[in-house]
Design a protein around this motif. Structure first.
Motif, short mmCIF file in Angstrom:
data_model
loop_
_atom_site.label_atom_id
_atom_site.label_comp_id
_atom_site.label_asym_id
_atom_site.label_seq_id
_atom_site.Cartn_x
_atom_site.Cartn_y
_atom_site.Cartn_z
N ARG A 117 0.79 -1.23 0.00
CA ARG A 117 0.00 0.00 0.00
C ARG A 117 0.83 1.28 0.00
O ARG A 117 0.36 2.32 -0.47
CB ARG A 117 -0.92 0.01 1.22
N ASP B 108 -9.35 6.49 -3.59
CA ASP B 108 -8.63 5.21 -3.67
C ASP B 108 -7.38 5.19 -2.78
O ASP B 108 -6.60 4.23 -2.85
CB ASP B 108 -8.22 4.91 -5.11
N ARG C 12 -2.22 3.31 -0.71
CA ARG C 12 -3.34 2.81 -1.52
C ARG C 12 -4.37 2.20 -0.58
O ARG C 12 -4.03 1.50 0.36
CB ARG C 12 -2.87 1.71 -2.49
N LEU D 288 -6.61 -0.51 -0.64
CA LEU D 288 -6.95 -1.72 -1.41
C LEU D 288 -8.13 -2.43 -0.79
O LEU D 288 -8.38 -2.45 0.34
CB LEU D 288 -5.75 -2.66 -1.46
#
Length: 179
Positions: free
Chosen positions: A117, A162, A177, A179
Motif C-alpha cells: 500500500r 482510492d 493505496r 486496497l
C-alpha cells in the motif's frame, strides 16, 4: 518527488522489575524492543535476583500508548525490523492512523500489506497524483490542445477516494493505496 528523512526510528522499551516497582523503586533500563523478550531479571538488576517478572513501563517508536510485556514489545520491534529504516516512520504513521491491516487477531501490522500500500512521502496529495499521472501516461496520447482542458482538481479529488494519507511529523504526508 518523494521526501527522505533521517529521524531515529528504532523501537525501544524501558524494561523494569515489576516487584521493585510494586515496592516503590524503579529498577530497569532501556533496551531495543526486538530484544526485549531476551532481557532477564539479572540484566535489569545487574546481578542475580529472586524477582521473576519484568514489564515494559515506557516505549519509544512503537505506535501504541500503553505498557506491555517484554514479549509483546519484542513482537512490535521485530515488525519494525522487517521494513527498511527509511520506511519506519511511515509504518508508524499508518498504524497510528488506525487505518491499517493487522496480522492475526492482535494489533501488529501486516508488513506485507504495508509494502503493498505504501506510495511514499510527499509534500501533498496533489504532488503524488501529478507524478502518478506522468508515470501512467494519463495524458500521453492526448493532444496538448485538448489536455489543457483536463480538470486536474476533479481527477485528483476522485483519485483521493482510492488512497489514504497520514501527516508526517517532518512535514508533508504519507500516501497509502486503499486496497
Amino acid at each position: 518527488m518523494t521526501i527522505t528523512t533521517t529521524t531515529d526510528t528504532k523501537p525501544r522499551v524501558w524494561i523494569g522489575c515489576l516487584a521493585c516497582y510494586n515496592e516503590g523503586r524503579l529498577v530497569g533500563d532501556w533496551h531495543d524492543a526486538s530484544d526485549a523478550d531476551e532481557v532477564t531479571t539479572a540484566d535489569v538488576h545487574s546481578r542475580a535476583s529472586s524477582h521473576e517478572e519484568l514489564w515494559c513501563f515506557d516505549i519509544e517508536n512503537i505506535p501504541v500508548r500503553r505498557e506491555m510485556s517484554p514479549h509483546e514489545a519484542a513482537e512490535w520491534g521485530r515488525v519494525f525490523d522487517e521494513v527498511d529504516e527509511h520506511q519506519r516512520e511511515a509504518l508508524y504513521a499508518w498504524v497510528a492512523s488506525g487505518d491499517y491491516v493487522a496480522e492475526g487477531t492482535g494489533d501488529l501490522p501486516s508488513t506485507s500489506d504495508f509494502q503493498e500500500r505504501y506510495c511514499g512521502h510527499w509534500e501533498g496529495f496533489d504532488d503524488y497524483a501529478r507524478e502518478l499521472a506522468d508515470d501512467i501516461g494519463l495524458l500521453h496520447d492526448v493532444p496538448e490542445e485538448i489536455a489543457t482542458y483536463f480538470d486536474w482538481d476533479s481527477w485528483i479529488r476522485d483519485l483521493g477516494f482510492d488512497y489514504s494519507t497520514c501527516g508526517a511529523d517532518t512535514g508533508g504526508i504519507y500516501v497509502f493505496r486503499a486496497l
